[in-house]
Enzyme design. Structure first.
Site, PDB file in Angstrom:
ATOM      1  N   HIS A  23       0.818  -1.210   0.000  1.00 51.50           N
ATOM      2  CA  HIS A  23       0.000   0.000   0.000  1.00 51.50           C
ATOM      3  C   HIS A  23       0.854   1.263   0.000  1.00 51.50           C
ATOM      4  CE1 HIS A  23      -3.658   2.409   0.877  1.00 51.50           C
ATOM      5  NE2 HIS A  23      -2.783   3.182   1.509  1.00 51.50           N
ATOM      6  N   GLU A  24       1.776   1.351   0.931  1.00 46.67           N
ATOM      7  CA  GLU A  24       2.565   2.584   1.032  1.00 46.67           C
ATOM      8  C   GLU A  24       3.432   2.798  -0.203  1.00 46.67           C
ATOM      9  OE1 GLU A  24       1.605   4.544   3.131  1.00 46.67           O
ATOM     10  OE2 GLU A  24       0.615   3.228   4.557  1.00 46.67           O
ATOM     11  N   HIS A  54       1.701   4.435  -3.131  1.00 48.55           N
ATOM     12  CA  HIS A  54       1.593   5.893  -3.046  1.00 48.55           C
ATOM     13  C   HIS A  54       2.716   6.613  -3.786  1.00 48.55           C
ATOM     14  CE1 HIS A  54      -1.863   6.824  -0.624  1.00 48.55           C
ATOM     15  NE2 HIS A  54      -1.517   5.981   0.317  1.00 48.55           N
ATOM     16  N   GLU A  87      -5.682   8.059  -2.152  1.00 52.72           N
ATOM     17  CA  GLU A  87      -6.055   6.833  -1.443  1.00 52.72           C
ATOM     18  C   GLU A  87      -6.859   5.840  -2.267  1.00 52.72           C
ATOM     19  OE1 GLU A  87      -4.438   6.306   0.983  1.00 52.72           O
ATOM     20  OE2 GLU A  87      -3.886   8.269   1.766  1.00 52.72           O
ATOM     21  N   TYR A 139     -10.819   5.141   0.690  1.00 48.99           N
ATOM     22  CA  TYR A 139     -10.038   3.923   0.493  1.00 48.99           C
ATOM     23  C   TYR A 139     -10.865   2.862  -0.236  1.00 48.99           C
ATOM     24  CZ  TYR A 139      -6.516   5.813   3.668  1.00 48.99           C
ATOM     25  OH  TYR A 139      -5.538   6.588   4.239  1.00 48.99           O
TER      26      TYR A 139
END
Length: 549
Positions: A331-332, A335, A354, A406
């Site tokens: 996930h990170e 980004h 998001e 999200y």
């Protein structure tokens, strides 16, 4: 993004967003382009900060290089209480300033000539806000590692970078590059964004680490990580050539991290396939072990998932697929494309960060385990959706919308993928978006226009329904002989999203419902086998054929 699953924060704050519509002057000063911000554009920061473990304080200075957009004489600088500005210099002259909460207004002496490049240096110190539950409650984390040694990190998304250093604290204005100089006790290491240019050993028993970021960076991504780190080096051959990889972990976790972070290369391969070239080859890719769960710090992704699969050992989709990979790594890192490469100008539009990043989890699942696994994952995360308030928040007051940005946002993107009905076209849309808006700040309108053009269909009503409303649309239908009648109800005005249905034995095809009844022929042997693609995040309601309402 507080960077990770906002569902858990949403559980604590559900219903509070709408109750917090009373905004203050401080909200406007922070969230809008004030007159004192509008006349100058940041081009570079040269940040110097010393971390004082003995009293949990920071001190230092920031030299701001900026371009004059139009003449003016008052500049707004942001630094949050209880931090204080000691002095401000320009052209070796001391400047006067006043304070209004977290905003500081500096009286400029020298003429500010349009298009000229100028510099101002802000000296500051103080005890920055201590994060109580990072990354949701932002600030500085003062922690201890397993050997009871000091461990310090910053986590300020939403809360604001001005919690610990003076800057123009608005997402719309990113520096083109930045130097980060962090002074720490000599036995410790600082890991920040970009590449380490040098380490300077100081005579007072400290060391200064100088990091250089050669790409634009949003303020909340700027990071300090101070601990007893060891570096694991690797490289990846990707679309931009050789990408340097570094994993900075606590010295006793090297073996564990070396094995666990093997997921990074297949992840990068997957994301480059879907999103295009990793946006920060010049600055490298790093994972940095942190004393909090994680955050998307550009080229220095904060990682605190304790080398577990899933989200701290949990599967957020409830399908089992979410336990096959480390949520924080995937996930990170997603980004880096959505949030860091493409950044929203106003945090009211944080869905741009998001929603796409949440959908990157689905795409990674598909890359590793196949299309069906990805479909199950994105459907599984729907149980986290609250439908409490709109995803887009109020503009100009430093306020985000619903945490549904999200899971609901990801399902909206999946709807658009199904509408396009062509995965290669969908992939080229995502890649084109990262190319068109490369290293840029954007608005929701920018993204809506781009996606509508790429899809070949005006998606305006789709965005209105899922981003600006809290109701999930219902496809209502009735079977009359060999025909199906269908329409949208419980939806925004003129809602017209296409959906895929099964009208014959050749699989799903698109129909184009409106808010009035439309008709299609069914050639299935049994008309009651009519089916709506469950991949769409909608409600489906069958009415009796005799119900003529």
């Amino acid at each position: 993004m507080r960077g990770i699953t906002m569902f858990y924060m949403a559980l604590l704050t559900a219903g509070t967003v709408s109750a917090q519509q009373h905004f203050t002057k401080a909200d406007t000063l922070r969230g809008s382009i004030t007159k004192e911000r509008a006349w100058w554009d940041v081009t570079s920061y040269d940040l110097h900060v010393q971390v004082h473990l003995e009293d949990s304080t920071f001190s230092g200075f920031n030299t701001i290089t900026y371009k004059v957009l139009k003449p003016d004489s008052v500049m707004q600088i942001d630094l949050q209480e209880p931090m204080v500005i000691d002095s401000i210099l320009q052209d070796k002259q001391s400047l006067t300033f006043t304070r209004d909460g977290n905003a500081w207004f500096v009286k400029i002496k020298a003429p500010q000539v349009k298009d000229k490049i100028k510099r101002i240096t802000v000296f500051y110190n103080g005890k920055p806000h201590k994060a109580k539950n990072a990354p949701w409650d932002g600030g500085v984390v003062w922690a201890r590692d397993e050997q009871q040694r000091p461990w310090v990190a910053t986590a300020v998304q939403g809360f604001g970078a001005s919690a610990w250093w003076p800057n123009k604290d608005h997402q719309s204005d990113e520096p083109e590059n930045m130097t980060i100089n962090v002074t720490v006790p000599a036995e410790m290491t600082d890991v920040s964004n970009g590449r380490l240019k040098k380490k300077t050993d100081n005579p007072d028993g400290t060391a200064t680490y100088t990091w250089y970021v050669s790409n634009p960076i949003n303020n909340y991504d700027v990071a300090v990580n101070v601990g007893h780190y060891a570096e694991i080096k690797d490289s990846y051959s990707g679309e931009g050539g050789k990408l340097d990889l570094s994993y900075w972990v606590l010295d006793y976790n090297v073996d564990k991290a070396t094995e666990h972070f093997k997921v990074v290369k297949p992840m990068l391969k997957c994301f480059e396939y879907w999103f295009g070239k990793y946006p920060f080859y010049k600055d490298s890719y790093k994972l940095v072990e942190s004393p909090f769960l994680g955050m998307e710090h550009q080229s220095a992704v904060a990682y605190g998932n304790k080398f577990k699969m899933g989200y701290m050992g949990r599967d957020l989709s409830g399908t089992g697929w979410g336990l096959k990979w480390d949520f924080l790594v995937i996930h990170e890192s997603g980004h880096e494309w959505f949030g860091n490469n493409i950044t929203s100008k106003d945090i009211a539009d944080m869905w741009i960060h998001e929603s796409f990043t949440n959908y990157s989890e689905t795409l990674f699942t598909q890359c590793q385990y196949g299309l069906k696994a990805g479909e199950e994952y994105v459907a599984g995360i729907r149980h986290n959706i609250k439908n409490d308030v709109p995803i887009i928040g109020p503009y100009g007051v430093n306020t985000e919308g619903s945490g549904d940005m999200y899971y609901k946002g990801a399902n909206m993107i999946n709807n658009i993928r199904l509408i396009m009905n062509n995965d290669e076209a969908f992939r080229q849309m995502l890649r084109g978006m990262n190319k068109t808006f490369y290293h840029q700040t954007v608005t929701t309108q920018d993204i809506e226009r781009y996606m509508s053009n790429a899809a070949g269909f005006d998606l305006g009503r789709v965005f209105d329904q899922y981003l600006r409303d809290t109701v999930i649309p219902t496809l209502e239908y009735r079977i009359i002989g060999q025909q199906v009648q269908y329409r949208w109800i419980d939806c925004v005005k003129d809602f017209n999203m296409p959906v895929r249905v099964k009208l014959n034995e050749n699989g799903f095809k698109l129909i184009y419902p409106a808010t009035t009844w439309r008709t299609a022929s069914i050639s299935l042997p049994d008309p009651n086998k009519f089916e709506v693609d469950k991949g769409f995040y909608i409600h489906v309601k069958r009415r009796e054929a005799t119900d003529n309402k």
